[in-house]
Design a protein around this motif. Structure first.
Motif, PDB file in Angstrom:
ATOM      1  N   ALA A 143      -3.559   9.965  -1.892  1.00  0.00           N
ATOM      2  CA  ALA A 143      -2.115   9.879  -1.373  1.00  0.00           C
ATOM      3  C   ALA A 143      -1.745  11.136  -1.448  1.00  0.00           C
ATOM      4  O   ALA A 143      -1.043  11.954  -0.406  1.00  0.00           O
ATOM      5  N   CYS A 161      -9.626   3.576  -4.919  1.00  0.00           N
ATOM      6  CA  CYS A 161      -9.637   3.664  -3.582  1.00  0.00           C
ATOM      7  C   CYS A 161      -8.899   2.930  -2.897  1.00  0.00           C
ATOM      8  O   CYS A 161      -9.135   1.550  -2.884  1.00  0.00           O
ATOM      9  N   TYR A 162      -8.136   3.234  -1.834  1.00  0.00           N
ATOM     10  CA  TYR A 162      -7.161   2.386  -1.028  1.00  0.00           C
ATOM     11  C   TYR A 162      -8.139   1.725   0.207  1.00  0.00           C
ATOM     12  O   TYR A 162      -7.670   1.018   0.707  1.00  0.00           O
ATOM     13  N   PRO A 184      -8.673  15.299   3.512  1.00  0.00           N
ATOM     14  CA  PRO A 184      -8.940  15.215   1.918  1.00  0.00           C
ATOM     15  C   PRO A 184     -10.121  15.622   1.495  1.00  0.00           C
ATOM     16  O   PRO A 184     -11.030  14.695   1.361  1.00  0.00           O
ATOM     17  N   LYS A 200       0.818  -1.129  -0.138  1.00  0.00           N
ATOM     18  CA  LYS A 200       0.072   0.077  -0.110  1.00  0.00           C
ATOM     19  C   LYS A 200       0.938   1.284  -0.203  1.00  0.00           C
ATOM     20  O   LYS A 200       0.421   2.311  -0.148  1.00  0.00           O
ATOM     21  N   SER A 201       2.120   0.905   0.017  1.00  0.00           N
ATOM     22  CA  SER A 201       3.095   2.342  -0.029  1.00  0.00           C
ATOM     23  C   SER A 201       3.099   2.776  -1.576  1.00  0.00           C
ATOM     24  O   SER A 201       3.433   3.884  -1.604  1.00  0.00           O
ATOM     25  N   SER A 256      -2.361   2.052  -3.349  1.00  0.00           N
ATOM     26  CA  SER A 256      -2.803   3.283  -2.884  1.00  0.00           C
ATOM     27  C   SER A 256      -3.438   4.205  -4.008  1.00  0.00           C
ATOM     28  O   SER A 256      -3.019   4.002  -5.352  1.00  0.00           O
ATOM     29  N   CYS A 261     -11.718  13.549  -1.733  1.00  0.00           N
ATOM     30  CA  CYS A 261     -12.254  12.087  -0.999  1.00  0.00           C
ATOM     31  C   CYS A 261     -13.634  12.290  -0.233  1.00  0.00           C
ATOM     32  O   CYS A 261     -14.303  11.282  -0.351  1.00  0.00           O
ATOM     33  N   TYR A 282       7.168  12.637  -3.667  1.00  0.00           N
ATOM     34  CA  TYR A 282       6.762  11.314  -3.947  1.00  0.00           C
ATOM     35  C   TYR A 282       5.568  11.387  -5.040  1.00  0.00           C
ATOM     36  O   TYR A 282       5.895  10.529  -5.944  1.00  0.00           O
ATOM     37  N   LEU A 283       4.671  12.022  -4.730  1.00  0.00           N
ATOM     38  CA  LEU A 283       3.434  12.189  -5.626  1.00  0.00           C
ATOM     39  C   LEU A 283       3.742  12.903  -7.123  1.00  0.00           C
ATOM     40  O   LEU A 283       3.118  12.438  -8.119  1.00  0.00           O
ATOM     41  N   SER A 314       4.629  17.558  -2.168  1.00  0.00           N
ATOM     42  CA  SER A 314       4.754  16.085  -2.270  1.00  0.00           C
ATOM     43  C   SER A 314       5.673  15.772  -3.444  1.00  0.00           C
ATOM     44  O   SER A 314       5.246  15.816  -4.465  1.00  0.00           O
ATOM     45  N   VAL A 357      -0.640  13.562   2.177  1.00  0.00           N
ATOM     46  CA  VAL A 357       0.519  14.205   2.135  1.00  0.00           C
ATOM     47  C   VAL A 357       0.612  15.935   2.440  1.00  0.00           C
ATOM     48  O   VAL A 357       1.134  16.375   3.233  1.00  0.00           O
TER      49      VAL A 357
END
Lengths: 62, 282
Positions: free
Chosen positions: B65, B51-52, B156, B42-43, B60, B159, B80-81, B78, B69
């Motif tokens: 995500a 949807c996670y 979020p 899930k990372s 994820s 979401c 990462y994203l 972020s 963050v």
């Protein structure tokens, strides 16, 4: 974005887009570097923590 | 012959969509127990709007995500994203929407229901398509970043208030399977269910309304369409201006004018419809 659109319309002598492989390949490499920086900064921990617990907002509760 | 190619192309795409959705949501135990997968996979993010909190999800959701963050106290950007979007976007663009997104698959299947007259575009279509950029900027980036509680933690917003994929893949199954969650469901659940129901009904008549007007992930990937590795090109020498490509396009794009439009989900229907083979993948 306008610049990218203009770039995509420029053709070289073979009639192929001037963007070719260079722009996407550079972006992919930059993306990979960003991902590594994100991992190093610990962002993955936040993603994992959020993802392994039921997201109440996502299901419409919290 | 062209119809035969189109049918084969559509079938292959459907198989890829089904296969990818099944593979990324294959935690069967989650469906049996009314719980979610909590392992290390899930990372990593999956490319589509998946949807996670779906009981079967192994990865994820990138939009969820990103909000997680940005809404956290520690980060206002972020890497990462952003890196994830750069890599996937620059490689595939909105190919993800057409071939890999579970909610895109749901809308595709709903549109196949032979009910009523299919609508090609709604009034104000051009302006409604801009909504998704507003949602991306407002609900996915700015609100989670700046509307925070006393400890600096945001929410979020996309979401919570909009995402129909979360309601369909996580909300409805978990409310059905988990007694505790069922008892906690209230106004927000009803609101999100209403959004989902409206989109379900709309999808029967109008092709992919969520992708066209609301999806922030499609807005991100669309930015990459003109420059991604996976692109379409037109051989002007072969093109007979028959407009078959435009008639075949359910996203209602002017394919001849702009084959790499930010709205194109790369379904390939235009390529299948092009008899002189003037349209091709790059």
């Amino acid at each position: 974005m306008i610049l990218l659109k203009k770039l995509s319309k420029i053709r070289n002598h073979n009639g192929k887009s001037a963007i070719g492989l260079l722009v996407p390949a550079t972006l992919i490499l930059a993306g990979a570097a960003f991902v590594l920086i994100g991992i190093e900064r610990g962002e993955v921990g936040i993603v994992l923590r959020k993802a392994i617990n039921i997201c109440l907002e996502c299901i419409g509760i919290g | 012959m062209a119809n035969l190619f189109a049918a084969a192309g559509t079938r292959i795409r459907l198989l890829v969509q089904l296969g990818f959705t099944a593979a990324t949501n294959s935690y069967v135990k989650g469906f049996a127990d009314g719980r979610i997968y909590t392992g290390p996979l899930k990372s990593a993010c999956v490319p589509g709007l998946s949807c996670y909190s779906c009981p079967g999800a192994l990865g994820s959701c990138p939009v969820g995500a990103l909000q997680a963050v940005l809404a956290s106290r520690n980060y206002s950007f972020s890497f990462y994203l952003t890196g994830f979007f750069l890599m996937v976007g620059a490689a595939f663009g909105r190919f993800v929407c057409g071939w890999l997104c579970p909610f895109g698959l749901v809308q595709d299947l709903l549109h196949k229901i032979p009910l009523g007259r299919k609508i090609r575009a709604v009034k104000g279509d051009r302006y409604l398509r801009l909504l998704k950029y507003g949602i991306l900027l407002g609900f996915v980036i700015l609100l989670p970043l700046f509307v925070v509680d006393f400890v600096g933690q945001g929410e979020p917003w996309f979401c919570k208030w909009i995402c129909p994929s979360g309601t369909l893949m996580a909300g409805w199954p978990l409310v059905l399977l988990n007694n505790g969650i069922r008892q906690a469901a209230g106004f927000l659940f009803v609101w999100k269910s209403l959004i989902l129901i409206v989109l379900i009904v709309l999808s029967i008549f109008l092709y992919r309304p969520f992708c066209k007007y609301l999806c922030p992930l499609g807005a991100i990937y669309g930015l990459f369409n003109p420059i991604a590795l996976y692109r379409f090109r037109i051989d002007q020498g072969k093109c007979t201006n028959c407009n078959a490509c435009q008639r075949a396009c359910k996203m209602n794009i002017q394919v001849r004018k702009n084959p790499n439009s930010m709205e194109c989900i790369r379904c390939g229907d235009c390529i299948s419809a092009c008899r002189p083979k003037a349209l091709a993948r790059r």
